[in-house]
Design a protein around this motif. Structure first.
Motif, PDB file in Angstrom:
ATOM      1  N   LEU A 168      -0.449 -20.993  -0.525  1.00 58.93           N
ATOM      2  CA  LEU A 168      -0.904 -19.659  -0.901  1.00 58.93           C
ATOM      3  C   LEU A 168      -0.004 -18.576  -0.307  1.00 58.93           C
ATOM      4  O   LEU A 168       0.320 -17.591  -0.970  1.00 58.93           O
ATOM      5  N   ALA A 169       0.409 -18.776   0.944  1.00 58.53           N
ATOM      6  CA  ALA A 169       1.303 -17.805   1.573  1.00 58.53           C
ATOM      7  C   ALA A 169       2.627 -17.722   0.826  1.00 58.53           C
ATOM      8  O   ALA A 169       3.148 -16.619   0.572  1.00 58.53           O
ATOM      9  N   SER A 170       3.181 -18.881   0.448  1.00 57.90           N
ATOM     10  CA  SER A 170       4.459 -18.900  -0.274  1.00 57.90           C
ATOM     11  C   SER A 170       4.349 -18.226  -1.629  1.00 57.90           C
ATOM     12  O   SER A 170       5.304 -17.614  -2.111  1.00 57.90           O
ATOM     13  N   LEU A 171       3.169 -18.330  -2.245  1.00 59.16           N
ATOM     14  CA  LEU A 171       2.949 -17.744  -3.562  1.00 59.16           C
ATOM     15  C   LEU A 171       2.674 -16.244  -3.497  1.00 59.16           C
ATOM     16  O   LEU A 171       3.328 -15.444  -4.189  1.00 59.16           O
ATOM     17  N   LEU A 172       1.724 -15.857  -2.651  1.00 58.56           N
ATOM     18  CA  LEU A 172       1.230 -14.476  -2.704  1.00 58.56           C
ATOM     19  C   LEU A 172       2.273 -13.439  -2.325  1.00 58.56           C
ATOM     20  O   LEU A 172       2.317 -12.354  -2.914  1.00 58.56           O
ATOM     21  N   TRP A 173       3.120 -13.756  -1.357  1.00 55.35           N
ATOM     22  CA  TRP A 173       4.041 -12.718  -0.914  1.00 55.35           C
ATOM     23  C   TRP A 173       5.127 -12.420  -1.951  1.00 55.35           C
ATOM     24  O   TRP A 173       5.819 -11.404  -1.868  1.00 55.35           O
ATOM     25  N   LEU A 174       5.257 -13.286  -2.970  1.00 63.13           N
ATOM     26  CA  LEU A 174       6.250 -13.079  -4.027  1.00 63.13           C
ATOM     27  C   LEU A 174       5.688 -12.315  -5.229  1.00 63.13           C
ATOM     28  O   LEU A 174       6.427 -12.038  -6.173  1.00 63.13           O
ATOM     29  N   LEU A 179       0.351  -6.687 -10.548  1.00 59.40           N
ATOM     30  CA  LEU A 179      -0.114  -7.861 -11.290  1.00 59.40           C
ATOM     31  C   LEU A 179      -1.247  -7.439 -12.234  1.00 59.40           C
ATOM     32  O   LEU A 179      -2.236  -6.846 -11.793  1.00 59.40           O
ATOM     33  N   PRO A 180      -1.146  -7.730 -13.545  1.00 62.88           N
ATOM     34  CA  PRO A 180      -2.085  -7.157 -14.513  1.00 62.88           C
ATOM     35  C   PRO A 180      -3.391  -7.947 -14.693  1.00 62.88           C
ATOM     36  O   PRO A 180      -4.062  -7.794 -15.714  1.00 62.88           O
ATOM     37  N   PHE A 181      -3.743  -8.795 -13.730  1.00 66.25           N
ATOM     38  CA  PHE A 181      -4.986  -9.551 -13.815  1.00 66.25           C
ATOM     39  C   PHE A 181      -5.405  -9.939 -12.393  1.00 66.25           C
ATOM     40  O   PHE A 181      -4.581  -9.938 -11.469  1.00 66.25           O
ATOM     41  N   PRO A 182      -6.673 -10.268 -12.181  1.00 65.19           N
ATOM     42  CA  PRO A 182      -7.126 -10.657 -10.847  1.00 65.19           C
ATOM     43  C   PRO A 182      -6.814 -12.120 -10.534  1.00 65.19           C
ATOM     44  O   PRO A 182      -6.646 -12.946 -11.438  1.00 65.19           O
ATOM     45  N   SER A 205       0.354 -10.585   1.683  1.00 68.23           N
ATOM     46  CA  SER A 205       0.353 -10.282   0.256  1.00 68.23           C
ATOM     47  C   SER A 205       0.510  -8.793  -0.015  1.00 68.23           C
ATOM     48  O   SER A 205      -0.138  -7.967   0.627  1.00 68.23           O
ATOM     49  N   PRO A 206       1.373  -8.428  -0.984  1.00 70.06           N
ATOM     50  CA  PRO A 206       1.441  -7.028  -1.401  1.00 70.06           C
ATOM     51  C   PRO A 206       0.199  -6.604  -2.183  1.00 70.06           C
ATOM     52  O   PRO A 206      -0.054  -5.417  -2.352  1.00 70.06           O
ATOM     53  N   LEU A 207      -0.566  -7.584  -2.665  1.00 72.22           N
ATOM     54  CA  LEU A 207      -1.804  -7.296  -3.385  1.00 72.22           C
ATOM     55  C   LEU A 207      -2.958  -7.160  -2.398  1.00 72.22           C
ATOM     56  O   LEU A 207      -2.984  -7.841  -1.368  1.00 72.22           O
ATOM     57  N   PRO A 208      -3.948  -6.321  -2.688  1.00 67.77           N
ATOM     58  CA  PRO A 208      -5.130  -6.271  -1.831  1.00 67.77           C
ATOM     59  C   PRO A 208      -5.904  -7.578  -1.918  1.00 67.77           C
ATOM     60  O   PRO A 208      -6.071  -8.146  -3.003  1.00 67.77           O
ATOM     61  N   ALA A 220      -7.875  -5.919 -11.831  1.00 66.18           N
ATOM     62  CA  ALA A 220      -6.510  -6.442 -11.948  1.00 66.18           C
ATOM     63  C   ALA A 220      -5.740  -6.141 -10.671  1.00 66.18           C
ATOM     64  O   ALA A 220      -5.956  -5.116 -10.014  1.00 66.18           O
ATOM     65  N   GLY A 221      -4.833  -7.051 -10.327  1.00 66.83           N
ATOM     66  CA  GLY A 221      -4.004  -6.833  -9.154  1.00 66.83           C
ATOM     67  C   GLY A 221      -4.730  -7.009  -7.840  1.00 66.83           C
ATOM     68  O   GLY A 221      -4.261  -6.527  -6.804  1.00 66.83           O
ATOM     69  N   THR A 222      -5.866  -7.697  -7.841  1.00 64.00           N
ATOM     70  CA  THR A 222      -6.652  -7.921  -6.623  1.00 64.00           C
ATOM     71  C   THR A 222      -6.894  -9.420  -6.446  1.00 64.00           C
ATOM     72  O   THR A 222      -7.113 -10.142  -7.411  1.00 64.00           O
ATOM     73  N   VAL A 223      -6.835  -9.877  -5.197  1.00 64.63           N
ATOM     74  CA  VAL A 223      -7.074 -11.274  -4.856  1.00 64.63           C
ATOM     75  C   VAL A 223      -8.477 -11.390  -4.271  1.00 64.63           C
ATOM     76  O   VAL A 223      -8.839 -10.631  -3.360  1.00 64.63           O
ATOM     77  N   TYR A 224      -9.268 -12.342  -4.776  1.00 63.83           N
ATOM     78  CA  TYR A 224     -10.655 -12.482  -4.323  1.00 63.83           C
ATOM     79  C   TYR A 224     -10.873 -13.824  -3.627  1.00 63.83           C
ATOM     80  O   TYR A 224     -10.504 -14.877  -4.148  1.00 63.83           O
ATOM     81  N   LEU A 225     -11.510 -13.764  -2.454  1.00 62.36           N
ATOM     82  CA  LEU A 225     -11.968 -14.935  -1.717  1.00 62.36           C
ATOM     83  C   LEU A 225     -13.494 -14.928  -1.705  1.00 62.36           C
ATOM     84  O   LEU A 225     -14.108 -13.862  -1.647  1.00 62.36           O
ATOM     85  N   PRO A 226     -14.138 -16.089  -1.720  1.00 65.73           N
ATOM     86  CA  PRO A 226     -15.595 -16.102  -1.591  1.00 65.73           C
ATOM     87  C   PRO A 226     -16.000 -15.779  -0.162  1.00 65.73           C
ATOM     88  O   PRO A 226     -15.233 -16.007   0.781  1.00 65.73           O
ATOM     89  N   PRO A 227     -17.194 -15.238   0.045  1.00 64.17           N
ATOM     90  CA  PRO A 227     -17.679 -15.038   1.409  1.00 64.17           C
ATOM     91  C   PRO A 227     -17.778 -16.371   2.151  1.00 64.17           C
ATOM     92  O   PRO A 227     -17.844 -17.436   1.537  1.00 64.17           O
ATOM     93  N   ASP A 228     -17.802 -16.293   3.454  1.00 59.83           N
ATOM     94  CA  ASP A 228     -17.861 -17.499   4.276  1.00 59.83           C
ATOM     95  C   ASP A 228     -19.084 -18.341   3.909  1.00 59.83           C
ATOM     96  O   ASP A 228     -20.203 -17.838   3.809  1.00 59.83           O
TER      97      ASP A 228
END
Length: 345
Positions: A168-174, A179-182, A205-208, A220-228
């Motif tokens: 994920l780190a290798s992917l997100l920072w690039l 980005l036109p979708f979440p 990540s440059p994305l929020p 769009a352009g946002t990364v979502y994680l589930p709550p703990d």
């Protein structure tokens, strides 16, 4: 009977080392071959003892768990289990990026907490002992696949387990800010560490990166994680749905990806990244059957290739990509805004 799992325990507390040694030594399939009080001692013993699994305390005087992980993985690679007294510290995730396989939380001190920790530790050691030992990271050889003309996605799902944080780190920072979708992430993680994962990915990540909130419409352009301790999925109106998880594997990648197939249809897309087992293959197949885009991480680039190999074996995808190549794919995709249908229409 197979050879017992040889374990090197590391903790700056002699009392904790004594308790854990006694607990693990009572198991016929585990043998504690050594104990270390700090990172320097763990590095030295890893060279001489060559254990199957090393537990490393994250925060220790002198060389901490991160420094010890970097030294061990460069000098005498081993399966490393991080043990953190502060689940939100980014040291744990930096150690995962350096080659550690998993992280679990230390007990808070009560006898029942120590007993529960011992059970979790034993389970984690047995699991990691089955993971093939990776002594060298491989660069991806895949090229970006040709996308179907006019490919447009409403959302992209990613699921991963062991080795996932590094991918994920290798992917997100690039990825671009525009980005036109979440993006939706189902990364298997020990309870208590979602806050740390969120903070660590946000720093890369440059994305929020946000913790998903129920009923929210993803942006769009946002990364979502589930709550703990929760699963994340996309509801029939495109809204985010979070639900408390049960069992030993969460958040569920199958649940996330299958919900995206139902909500987005041909505009769904997803990928299965590094991890052990077969989780994610069923959900990815649901996206493929809906006409969406599916990908699997190139096995050679995985810390553990079980999940991507299961997706490929089950024909959930034919597209194999490294995390860096997947970033190229995501940058080439166009977004589409789906209008939620009106209930009852």
């Amino acid at each position: 009977m197979s050879k017992p799992i040889q374990v090197l325990l590391t903790d700056d507390s002699p009392t904790m080392l004594q308790v854990l040694t006694r607990l693990l030594s009572a198991q016929p399939d585990v043998s504690v071959v050594g104990t270390a009080r700090d990172g320097e001692e763990a590095v030295a013993l890893s060279r001489s003892l060559k254990p199957d699994v090393i537990t490393l305390d994250v925060q220790m005087p002198g060389m901490d768990g991160l420094g010890a992980t970097e030294r061990i993985m460069s000098e005498s690679p081993c399966r490393i289990l991080m043990v953190s007294g502060a689940p939100d510290t980014d040291l744990s995730f930096r150690a995962l990026q350096a080659g550690a396989l998993e992280v679990i939380a230390k007990p808070q001190g009560a006898p029942e907490d120590v007993a529960r920790f011992g059970v979790r530790l034993l389970s984690a050691i047995r699991l990691l002992a089955e993971v093939p030992l990776v002594t060298q990271r491989h660069e991806g050889r895949s090229t970006a696949p040709a996308l179907p003309p006019g490919s447009r996605v409403a959302g992209f799902g990613l699921t991963a387990s062991i080795g996932g944080p590094t991918a994920l780190a290798s992917l997100l920072w690039l990825l671009p800010r525009s980005l036109p979708f979440p993006l939706f992430i189902a990364q298997h993680i020990t309870p208590g560490f979602t806050v740390g994962l969120h903070r660590w990915l946000s720093s890369l990540s440059p994305l929020p990166v946000e913790i998903a909130r129920a009923t929210e419409q993803p942006r769009a352009g946002t990364v979502y994680l589930p709550p703990d301790g929760h699963h994340l999925r996309v509801g029939p109106q495109g809204e985010l749905v979070v639900e408390r998880a049960s069992g030993s594997t969460f958040p569920s990648g199958d649940l996330l990806l299958a919900s995206m197939a139902r909500a987005y249809g041909v505009h769904a897309a997803g990928a299965v990244l590094s991890g052990m087992g077969e989780e994610g293959a069923v959900g990815l197949m649901a996206i493929r059957r809906a006409g969406g885009l599916t990908f699997a991480q190139e096995p050679e680039t995985c810390l553990v290739a079980g999940m991507p190999e299961a997706a490929l074996r089950n024909k959930a995808t034919e597209q194999v990509v490294s995390p860096e190549t997947l970033a190229t794919v995501l940058r080439a995709l166009e977004g589409v805004q789906l209008v939620p249908s009106t209930p009852g229409m």
